[in-house]
Write a protein that holds these residues in place. Structure first.
Motif, PDB file in Angstrom:
ATOM      1  N   ALA A 173      -0.112   3.997   5.742  1.00  0.00           N
ATOM      2  CA  ALA A 173      -0.228   2.699   5.070  1.00  0.00           C
ATOM      3  C   ALA A 173       0.625   1.670   5.807  1.00  0.00           C
ATOM      4  O   ALA A 173       1.456   0.985   5.203  1.00  0.00           O
ATOM      5  CB  ALA A 173       0.205   2.825   3.613  1.00  0.00           C
TER       6      ALA A 173
ATOM      7  N   GLY B 187      -4.974   0.795   2.422  1.00  0.00           N
ATOM      8  CA  GLY B 187      -4.587  -0.605   2.549  1.00  0.00           C
ATOM      9  C   GLY B 187      -5.186  -1.245   3.783  1.00  0.00           C
ATOM     10  O   GLY B 187      -6.190  -0.794   4.336  1.00  0.00           O
ATOM     11  N   SER B 188      -4.540  -2.302   4.259  1.00  0.00           N
ATOM     12  CA  SER B 188      -5.117  -3.115   5.327  1.00  0.00           C
ATOM     13  C   SER B 188      -5.063  -2.460   6.700  1.00  0.00           C
ATOM     14  O   SER B 188      -5.623  -2.988   7.646  1.00  0.00           O
ATOM     15  CB  SER B 188      -4.417  -4.482   5.375  1.00  0.00           C
ATOM     16  OG  SER B 188      -3.022  -4.329   5.497  1.00  0.00           O
TER      17      SER B 188
ATOM     18  N   SER C 100      -7.259  -5.022  -4.288  1.00  0.00           N
ATOM     19  CA  SER C 100      -7.961  -3.976  -3.541  1.00  0.00           C
ATOM     20  C   SER C 100      -6.974  -3.026  -2.884  1.00  0.00           C
ATOM     21  O   SER C 100      -7.215  -1.809  -2.807  1.00  0.00           O
ATOM     22  CB  SER C 100      -8.873  -4.598  -2.481  1.00  0.00           C
ATOM     23  OG  SER C 100      -9.841  -5.431  -3.067  1.00  0.00           O
ATOM     24  N   THR C 101      -5.872  -3.558  -2.384  1.00  0.00           N
ATOM     25  CA  THR C 101      -4.855  -2.720  -1.743  1.00  0.00           C
ATOM     26  C   THR C 101      -4.256  -1.737  -2.737  1.00  0.00           C
ATOM     27  O   THR C 101      -4.046  -0.558  -2.424  1.00  0.00           O
ATOM     28  CB  THR C 101      -3.753  -3.598  -1.139  1.00  0.00           C
ATOM     29  OG1 THR C 101      -4.320  -4.451  -0.142  1.00  0.00           O
ATOM     30  CG2 THR C 101      -2.646  -2.763  -0.520  1.00  0.00           C
TER      31      THR C 101
ATOM     32  N   GLY D  20      -0.276  -1.051   7.251  1.00  0.00           N
ATOM     33  CA  GLY D  20      -0.659  -2.441   7.069  1.00  0.00           C
ATOM     34  C   GLY D  20      -1.326  -3.086   8.268  1.00  0.00           C
ATOM     35  O   GLY D  20      -1.853  -2.419   9.161  1.00  0.00           O
TER      36      GLY D  20
ATOM     37  N   ASP E  37      -6.828   0.878  -3.429  1.00  0.00           N
ATOM     38  CA  ASP E  37      -7.025   1.696  -2.236  1.00  0.00           C
ATOM     39  C   ASP E  37      -5.888   2.694  -2.054  1.00  0.00           C
ATOM     40  O   ASP E  37      -6.120   3.874  -1.752  1.00  0.00           O
ATOM     41  CB  ASP E  37      -7.126   0.787  -1.007  1.00  0.00           C
ATOM     42  CG  ASP E  37      -7.862   1.434   0.141  1.00  0.00           C
ATOM     43  OD1 ASP E  37      -9.064   1.725  -0.026  1.00  0.00           O
ATOM     44  OD2 ASP E  37      -7.244   1.659   1.190  1.00  0.00           O
TER      45      ASP E  37
ATOM     46  N   ALA F 106       0.825  -1.206   0.000  1.00  0.00           N
ATOM     47  CA  ALA F 106       0.000   0.000   0.000  1.00  0.00           C
ATOM     48  C   ALA F 106       0.857   1.252   0.000  1.00  0.00           C
ATOM     49  O   ALA F 106       0.610   2.194  -0.766  1.00  0.00           O
ATOM     50  CB  ALA F 106      -0.942   0.000   1.205  1.00  0.00           C
TER      51      ALA F 106
END
Length: 745
Positions: free
Chosen positions: A248, A487-488, A497-498, A250, A501, A147
């Motif tokens: 980002a 991101g996550s 998706s990351t 994570g 995003d 990310a």
């Protein structure tokens, strides 16, 4: 203040046939002595707009009132110079489309709405944008995983300078430790080497990106375009001034030692997906107990996820990781038995191709509930579970290796939880208004941002510990203006998706910088260039503004005087509603202005039996819902007079007093729904409004007024089919209560 105002009344869209336009014009020219009041059969046409612009130039108008359609439509047409104060009176959607044509009450409604529009313009001044000194335009990205690297690259490609900070000695994060990843292009079912290494090379060769590895943020102070980030490196500390921040950092796997019920810690042959990935990267998947190559492997999904005792949410990648790793096992030994025990298998979009490949390669799937893992003979394991598809108990024995697909935990919520701003305990309900407790803010001492904010060093959280502001409408946004989560760390997500995003967050950071340079707000009042003004002579240092601001836009000095940070401000005016002394305002939005709009309403005499109800609505959900009522041609009570607010958090209790003193019979407030996902566009506006209203019950009783005259309801935009029932039922209740005893005074 607008002192030369022109009123323009549209007769198109049925307005001319439904209303007495001549009588409407007399309100402007007779009551308010406006020198210019013109009608046109299509104000939104080129000729109609040209008519207004011509009068601005020739007559020197500095205020415009357009009585026509909703201010939510034709916004690109009715654009005038910034020094012109404009208000659009909604005579179409919220008047003739939801009330009968050529009716006395409909005409009275239209005239009142026009009165309020004229008063609103009279009490407004053109805003003066706040100009940042020593403006910074670079983007700080915290976190050097997928990310963070993606956000840095995308921002740099857009022309921004980027500062990338990674606490590890190398970039790449989890993806750099992965054995394979699923291909991001057709056929979407191939396992390929992670492309993170190519991305790292691109970062290192990009002259617009400055990289700090083995570094952490010691502290961040300031505001958008004025952030000062102190970065702690192995060689000491450096300070970078930046315009916006992308967080980002994570996520980490859920602690598997909490999953003893699934065998972790009891058997060395129960491992996590991360541990299996490490094995695969080293070259061979074996049993940890004796190093033998595995002949049978079972993957147990939702290990800790979607479990209220562990992680209540879906961790998004567990299913995909297990599918990918099941193929690892089959590639190593095509004859190995591979089982996947799942609660619900989630492989959306192109991941369906990966799922089909796993099926084709012989992976066996069981949809089960509450699997139990026990030790078997010779170091093997036994899995017992109920197969919900055949409604029977099953047992798989002789398993060499059990892999727990553990969930994903945001790095933003790894530290100690801190609760800020808890109000007193709830009190019993009083009449129709109950004492309400505003939810406190929660953040974790995660040591990521180390903000030098009065409101805390890290980001406040949504439910599940993710640092969003409003994930329904505004992804990436956090409750600290200019800081965007990607991101996550923001939500569990897979690789594609990351990437998306992180790209979105980078663009939002750039947008924030560009808007701040122009003195404008970010979401949801984008382009609003008004600024809070503080009349400090009357400040009592009560700290309500600093406590209630949802975005940390106001700090305090050592004497508790408010210290506004204009570029953090979202222009919600929650501080204006919070201030008991009413010292906070905007040039084009203030307490006096709304109070005068209420006072402009014509209140019929008691014997006319025409109650008046002020409906104060949030402009984000309730106001458009009212428009949709008109578009659907639903019917509303003719007694209501609608006043939109930027946010219900800006609601000041003095407006209730103004309404009741005027003889208004009831006040209905419609705010955004508020829940753990913060449906309210400004996070806590509805809650704060409801909390303030709960404090006036005693005042109403002292004035011998029924608490039932005030009601607060929360709605979302799609509640519009039910909104007429709420409004009309309240109107009926007001009629039953009877006239306001202060009517006529």
């Amino acid at each position: 203040m607008a002192n030369k105002i022109g009123a323009y009344i549209c007769t198109g869209c049925g307005l001319g046939e439904a209303l007495n336009i001549e009588a409407l014009a007399k309100v402007a020219t007779g009551e308010y002595k406006l020198g210019i009041c013109k009608t046109h059969d299509c104000l939104c046409s080129q000729e109609g707009v040209a008519l207004i612009k011509e009068d601005i130039e020739k007559e020197g108008l500095n205020g415009i009132v357009i009585a026509a359609c909703s201010p939510r439509v034709n916004t690109d047409i009715f654009k005038f110079p910034p020094e012109i104060i404009v208000d659009r009176v909604n005579l179409r959607e919220q008047c003739i489309w939801c009330h009968p044509a050529n009716d006395e009450d409909t005409q009275m409604l239209a005239e009142d709405q026009l009165r309020m529009g004229i008063v609103k313009v009279k009490d407004a001044n053109p805003p003066e944008p706040y100009q940042v000194q020593d403006l910074a335009t670079s983007v700080l990205v915290i976190g050097g995983g997928l990310a963070g690297i993606t956000a840095a690259l995308e921002a740099a490609k857009a022309g921004s300078k980027v500062v990338l900070v990674e606490k590890s000695d190398t970039l790449g994060g989890y993806m750099a430790r992965a054995y394979k990843q699923v291909s991001l292009s057709p056929p979407y079912n191939e396992l390929v080497d992670p492309d993170i290494h190519d991305r790292i090379k691109e970062v290192q060769s990009n002259p617009n990106i400055k990289v700090y590895t083995g570094a952490q943020i010691a502290q961040i102070s300031g505001a958008p375009c004025m952030f000062d980030a102190v970065i702690k490196t192995k060689g000491g500390e450096v300070t970078e001034r930046v315009g916006a921040i992308v967080m980002a950092t994570g996520a980490v796997p859920y602690d598997p030692t909490k999953l003893e019920h699934l065998g972790y810690g009891r058997s060395p042959n129960v491992v996590t997906t991360d541990q299996l990935e490490e094995m695969a990267k080293k070259g061979k998947i074996v049993r940890p107990s004796d190093g033998k190559e595995v002949q049978s492997v079972a993957f147990v999904l939702c290990a800790g996820s979607r479990d209220p005792e562990h992680l209540a949410y879906c961790s998004a990648t567990c299913c995909l990781d297990s599918l990918r790793q099941a193929i690892y096992v089959k590639q190593q030994n095509p004859d190995a038995a591979v089982y996947i025990f799942f609660k619900d298998l989630r492989a959306p979009g192109f991941h369906e191709y990966l799922y089909k490949r796993a099926q084709q390669e012989g992976v066996v799937f069981f949809r089960t509930e509450k699997p139990k893992i026990e030790e078997g003979a010779g170091g093997t394991l036994v899995i017992k579970a109920k197969d919900v598809l055949v409604n029977d108990n099953i047992e798989a024995d002789g398993i060499d290796l059990v892999v727990l697909a553990t969930g994903m935990v945001s790095t933003a919520c790894l530290g100690e939880m801190v609760v800020v701003g808890a109000e007193e305990e709830e009190e019993p309900k009083k009449g129709n208004i109950e004492v309400f407790k505003v939810r406190p803010d929660v953040y974790y001492k995660s040591d990521i941002l180390n903000l030098q904010y009065r409101q805390g060093p890290e980001l406040p959280m949504l439910k599940y510990g993710f640092p969003d502001s409003h994930f329904i409408c505004f992804p990436y946004e956090t409750r600290r203006t200019g800081i965007y989560a990607a991101g996550s760390v923001r939500a569990p997500m897979d690789v594609p998706s990351t990437i998306d995003d992180a790209t979105g967050a980078a663009l939002k950071a750039i947008q924030c910088i560009e808007l701040t340079k122009q003195g404008c707000a970010v979401h949801p009042r984008v382009w609003d260039n008004s600024v809070t003004e503080f009349f400090m002579q009357n400040c009592t240092q009560c700290k309500r503004c600093t406590v209630e601001c949802p975005f940390g836009a106001i700090n305090e000095d050592e004497k508790a005087n408010p210290l506004p940070n204009p570029t953090r401000c979202r222009r919600c005016a929650t501080c204006m509603g919070a201030c008991p002394q009413r010292i906070i305002s905007f040039k084009n939005y203030n307490v006096i202005q709304i109070g005068n709009m209420i006072k402009a309403i014509e209140v019929p005499e008691e014997d006319e039996e025409k109650p008046r109800i002020v409906v104060i609505v949030c402009e984000n959900d309730a106001y458009p819902a009212l428009d949709m009522i008109g578009q659907a041609r639903l019917t509303l009570s003719p007694w209501i007079r609608v006043i939109p607010l930027r946010c219900m958090g800006s609601m000041n209790l003095v407006w209730i007093s103004d309404a009741l003193a005027k003889g208004i019979d009831g006040v209905l407030l419609l705010g955004c729904r508020h829940d753990e996902d913060y449906q309210c566009h400004f996070v806590k506006g509805s809650e704060l409004c409801r909390y303030r209203l709960s404090k006036i019950s005693e005042t109403l009783s002292r004035l011998a007024l029924e608490p039932e005259r005030i009601r607060f309801e929360t709605v979302q935009i799609m509640d519009y089919p039910h909104l007429p029932e709420i409004i009309n039922e309240f109107a009926k209740q007001i009629e039953e209560i009877g006239p306001n005893p202060y009517k006529g005074f």
